[in-house]
Design a protein around this motif. Sequence first.
Motif, PDB file in Angstrom:
ATOM      1  N   THR A 183       0.830  -1.216   0.000  1.00  0.00           N
ATOM      2  CA  THR A 183       0.000   0.000   0.000  1.00  0.00           C
ATOM      3  C   THR A 183       0.858   1.258   0.000  1.00  0.00           C
ATOM      4  O   THR A 183       0.418   2.308  -0.469  1.00  0.00           O
ATOM      5  CB  THR A 183      -0.929   0.021   1.222  1.00  0.00           C
ATOM      6  N   CYS A 184       2.091   1.157   0.518  1.00  0.00           N
ATOM      7  CA  CYS A 184       2.987   2.311   0.498  1.00  0.00           C
ATOM      8  C   CYS A 184       4.409   1.881   0.848  1.00  0.00           C
ATOM      9  O   CYS A 184       4.633   0.803   1.400  1.00  0.00           O
ATOM     10  CB  CYS A 184       2.522   3.412   1.454  1.00  0.00           C
ATOM     11  N   PRO A 242      -4.063  -1.944   8.105  1.00  0.00           N
ATOM     12  CA  PRO A 242      -3.428  -1.489   6.874  1.00  0.00           C
ATOM     13  C   PRO A 242      -3.028  -0.025   6.952  1.00  0.00           C
ATOM     14  O   PRO A 242      -3.779   0.819   7.428  1.00  0.00           O
ATOM     15  CB  PRO A 242      -4.528  -1.710   5.817  1.00  0.00           C
ATOM     16  N   VAL A 243      -1.816   0.244   6.467  1.00  0.00           N
ATOM     17  CA  VAL A 243      -1.278   1.607   6.486  1.00  0.00           C
ATOM     18  C   VAL A 243      -1.408   2.186   5.087  1.00  0.00           C
ATOM     19  O   VAL A 243      -0.986   1.578   4.098  1.00  0.00           O
ATOM     20  CB  VAL A 243       0.197   1.600   6.935  1.00  0.00           C
ATOM     21  N   GLN A 244      -1.997   3.374   4.995  1.00  0.00           N
ATOM     22  CA  GLN A 244      -2.206   4.013   3.697  1.00  0.00           C
ATOM     23  C   GLN A 244      -1.022   4.877   3.261  1.00  0.00           C
ATOM     24  O   GLN A 244      -0.746   5.039   2.085  1.00  0.00           O
ATOM     25  CB  GLN A 244      -3.462   4.895   3.754  1.00  0.00           C
ATOM     26  N   LYS A 245      -0.332   5.437   4.235  1.00  0.00           N
ATOM     27  CA  LYS A 245       0.790   6.325   3.939  1.00  0.00           C
ATOM     28  C   LYS A 245       1.748   6.295   5.117  1.00  0.00           C
ATOM     29  O   LYS A 245       1.318   6.203   6.267  1.00  0.00           O
ATOM     30  CB  LYS A 245       0.284   7.761   3.715  1.00  0.00           C
ATOM     31  N   THR A 259      -3.228   5.429   9.042  1.00  0.00           N
ATOM     32  CA  THR A 259      -3.865   4.117   8.941  1.00  0.00           C
ATOM     33  C   THR A 259      -5.173   4.172   8.157  1.00  0.00           C
ATOM     34  O   THR A 259      -5.701   5.240   7.853  1.00  0.00           O
ATOM     35  CB  THR A 259      -4.140   3.540  10.349  1.00  0.00           C
ATOM     36  N   HIS A 260      -5.701   2.977   7.864  1.00  0.00           N
ATOM     37  CA  HIS A 260      -6.922   2.861   7.063  1.00  0.00           C
ATOM     38  C   HIS A 260      -8.123   3.482   7.754  1.00  0.00           C
ATOM     39  O   HIS A 260      -9.079   3.897   7.108  1.00  0.00           O
ATOM     40  CB  HIS A 260      -7.202   1.385   6.784  1.00  0.00           C
ATOM     41  N   ASP A 261      -8.098   3.553   9.108  1.00  0.00           N
ATOM     42  CA  ASP A 261      -9.238   4.094   9.847  1.00  0.00           C
ATOM     43  C   ASP A 261      -9.032   5.555  10.256  1.00  0.00           C
ATOM     44  O   ASP A 261      -9.694   6.068  11.155  1.00  0.00           O
ATOM     45  CB  ASP A 261      -9.534   3.239  11.083  1.00  0.00           C
TER      46      ASP A 261
END
Length: 580
Positions: A183-184, A242-245, A259-261
Motif C-alpha cells: 500500500t505504500c 493497513p497503512v495508507q501512507k 492508517t486505514h481508519d
Amino acid sequence: MANVSVAAEWQLLYNRYYRKPEIYQMRWKHVDLSRNKVACASFGGPIAVIRDDSKIVQLYAESALRKLRIFNSAGVLLSETVWKHPGGRLIGMSWSDDQTLISIVQDGTIYRYNIHAELIQPNVTMGKECFEQNVVECVFWGNGVVCLTEGGQLFCISDFKTMKPYKLADVPGLTEDDMLQPTCLAVREPQYTMSGNVEVLVAVGDEIYVVDEDEAQSIRFDEPSGEDSEMQNDDYGNLIGPVQKMIVSPNGKFLTLFTHDGRVVVVGMESKQIAIDYSCEVPLLLSIGEEDTALVKATESGDTDLVYLVIFHIWQKRPPLEFFAMIQGRVLARDLFVAYARCHKQEFLKDFFLSTGQIHEVAFLLWKESWDMGKNPMASKGSPLHGPRIKLIEKASNLFSQTKEHTFESKAAEEHAKLLRIQHELEASTKQAIFVDSSINDTIRTCIVLRNNRAAAKVKSEFKVSDKRWYWLKTFALATIKDWEALEKFSKEKRPPTGFRPFVEACIDADEKAEALKYIPKLSDLVERGEAYARIGMAKEAADAAAQANDGGELLERFRKTFSQNAIFDTLKMPFQGVS
C-alpha cells in the motif's frame, strides 16, 4: 500593517515547533501542480515540472508534446526540452545532491538531465528484472532510489555517483501472490540505520516490513505508554491495521503512519514503541453534533487541516456570537480563523474583533482596506475632499484614539488622511494624477517642480517640515528643472540652515560644474570643500583646500593617492611636496 498573529503558523512535532511561511508568490503562469509531476531540489534549488501522463487532463492551449521544464525556486523558467523518451510512462523523478535530475520510466531506464535541461549520457538501467517486470513505484532520497516492480521485487541504487543497481530481499508473500500489493513505501537513509545500509519500509496488508539487501523483517510495535491509552493489547502492532501512507522523520528516528481508519500513529524507529496515537475520529464527532469536543480534539492534534474542518463546520452551524465565543479561548483555532478571514472574510473578521473588544484590530483592517481601495482607480473616485479612502482612514484614526496603546497609530492615520486630502486637492487643481499616495517629501518636490511654490509651502507648514529638510528638498527640486536663477535666489534668502552643501550636491548631481562653483567656495568645512572640488575635477583647488584642512593631512594624502595615477598629479606636485 495589522498585528498579524503568527501562532497559527507554528506546529508542534514531538518536542519541536515548525512552520512553513509563504515567502513569496511563484512567478510562473498557468502551472497547475495537480496536473504535473514535480521535483524540487533541496535548499531552494531548481524545480522540474512535466505533465503527468498517468492522468487524463485537458490540454487547453498547450502543445500535445510533453515538455520537461526547469524553473528556479521563484518560478522563473530556466530551461525546457521536449520529452520523447521510450520506455513507458515516467514513474518518478528527483534531484540528486549535485542537482542532477534523475528520471525513471516504466522499463527501468534512468534518464539524467542537468539544470539546462540537457540530457546527460549515457543512460542507465535498473536492470533486466525491472525491464521485464516494469517499475510501478519509486522512492527517492538524497542520493539514491528504491524501485518496486509489478512482480513485487525491490531494486535499489544507493549512490547516484556510481549508478550500480542491486536487488533487495523479497518481502514474504509479495512475489508469490499477485493479488497482494504494497500500500505504500518509505526509505530510511543509510546514515540513520545500524547497518549503514538503506532500509526500505514496506506496508503489505496488516504488516510493515523492514527490508535491506539480506532480509525482510516484520515490525511489531509496543503499546503506547500511559494510563490513558485507548488500546491495551499484548500485540499492539496487529491493531494498527493497513497503512495508507508512511514517512520517516528527517532525522530517521521516527516513523509516522496514516492508517486505514484515519489514525495518525508516530512510532520510535529504535524502540518500536508507539509515541503518539491520534484516533479522535473528529469527523465522527461532528456528525453526531459534538462540535465542542471535536474542536478540542482537533486543536490537540495540531493538525491545521483538521482544525479548519471543524472551524468551517461550526461557522456554518452556529450564530456568529456563539461561534466567536467558541474559538476565542482556543489559540490555534482563533489564529487559524483570523488568518483565513484576513484574506477572505474581512467584514466578518471586523465583527469578531468588535465582539472581543479588539478595536485597534478593526482600525488596522480599515486602514488596510483604504490601501486596497487605492489600488483600484474606480473605487477611489468621488469627492476630492471627502473620498471613501479618506473616510476609512479617519474612522481608523478615531478607533485607534480609543486605546491608550495606539496613540502613535491614531496620529499617523490622522496625518495620512490629511496628506491624502491635500493630494486630492492638488490633483484636482493641476489636473495631473501624480500626487496621491506619494510621500510628504515627494509631494513637496513635485509642487516645486511644477512651480507651485505656494502649495509646497502649505505642505511644509501643515506637516511641520523642518527648515533643514525643506532646504534639501527645494534645492534638489530646483536643480531637477534646472532653474539655476531661482536656486541662486533661494540661496540668498537667508543663511541656509543646512549650509551650502545641498546646493553643491544638487549642482554636481545635475552635472553643472559652473553652477556648483557658485557654492563650493561658500562651504565652511574645508574637507567638504576639497572633496567637492575633487568631484568636479579641479585638482589644484582640491589640494589647496585639503592643505588648509585641520585633519592631519589625511585628505591631502588621499588626494595624492587618487591623482598620482593620472596626469593631473603634475598640477598637484607643489602642494604635495610638504607631505611626508
